[in-house]
Design an enzyme around this catalytic site. Sequence first.
Site, PDB file in Angstrom:
ATOM      1  N   GLU A  67     -20.045 -28.377 -90.491  1.00  0.00           N
ATOM      2  CA  GLU A  67     -19.652 -28.739 -89.121  1.00  0.00           C
ATOM      3  C   GLU A  67     -19.394 -30.238 -89.078  1.00  0.00           C
ATOM      4  OE1 GLU A  67     -22.260 -27.403 -85.929  1.00  0.00           O
ATOM      5  OE2 GLU A  67     -21.880 -29.256 -84.805  1.00  0.00           O
ATOM      6  N   GLU A  69     -19.550 -36.166 -79.830  1.00  0.00           N
ATOM      7  CA  GLU A  69     -20.398 -35.467 -78.881  1.00  0.00           C
ATOM      8  C   GLU A  69     -21.167 -36.515 -78.090  1.00  0.00           C
ATOM      9  OE1 GLU A  69     -23.192 -32.794 -80.659  1.00  0.00           O
ATOM     10  OE2 GLU A  69     -23.834 -34.243 -82.177  1.00  0.00           O
TER      11      GLU A  69
END
Length: 279
Positions: A159, A164
């Site tokens: 990932e 974020e």
Amino acid sequence: MINRIVNSNISNTFIYKVLSVALVFLIASCNPDETQTVTHFKNMVLAEEFNYKGAPNPAIWNYDIGQGENGWGNNELQYYTDRAENVLVEGGVLKIVVHKEDYEGASYTSGRILTKGLFEQQFGRIEARIKLPWGQGLWPAFWLLGSNIDEVGWPFCGEIDIMENRGQEPTLINGTIHGPGYSGANAVTKAYELENDRFDTGFHIFGIEWGSNYINYYVDDVLYNQITPDDLDGESWVFNNQPFFIILNVAVGGNYVGAVGENTVFPQTMEVDYLRVYE
């Protein structure tokens, strides 16, 4: 005259030395880290400009729907839908809108779109121009998952979190990778802080340049981190072996951001001006 010529030569020599030192300093100060490999990918292979109206282009985007298992593995609180109330293209931007509402057993709704099976990429520059929402308990993200996730599972697929954000930290974002032996709270990550500005009051460009054995992280073309296999303490680097697909979403609550704040105002919107991929 001779003295004037000599003085002039001394003066010119002095100025030349000063300018030379200044130039060396300038070059050195522009290099964020002499150990980082910097490359530039210029051949565009995807340009999603969101210059249409309605649902996101089905040739590029799928939806994740529902609450996922254990709140998508993170105890998140939202129910993802494909309704125009949650995911809509208008005014030249993609809007992912979070509502506080009772829906299918959840107390919040939001959107999560992904390019899985439609557009997947190994290596290159992947960037998006995004304006973030704001408020305690919001979790906007722009990230990638390995296309082999259905065969090997997470985190073995890898990932790459290009951006974020914890909604309660409007000046901070994180760039992160997850893989076998370095996932969740043990992920390899670095924060970037915006000085004298906030990510929810204007658009900013979040990007990576990804090649064999390195991932460079950028905000507004500022290179702030490079992750390589040397950062994994001997664990496996899983980012050289397959393409990845792209995800844009806003989660609510969960392990990363904590509970929703009493003062968090809804609806909240993440706006995406464009998504571009180069190889």
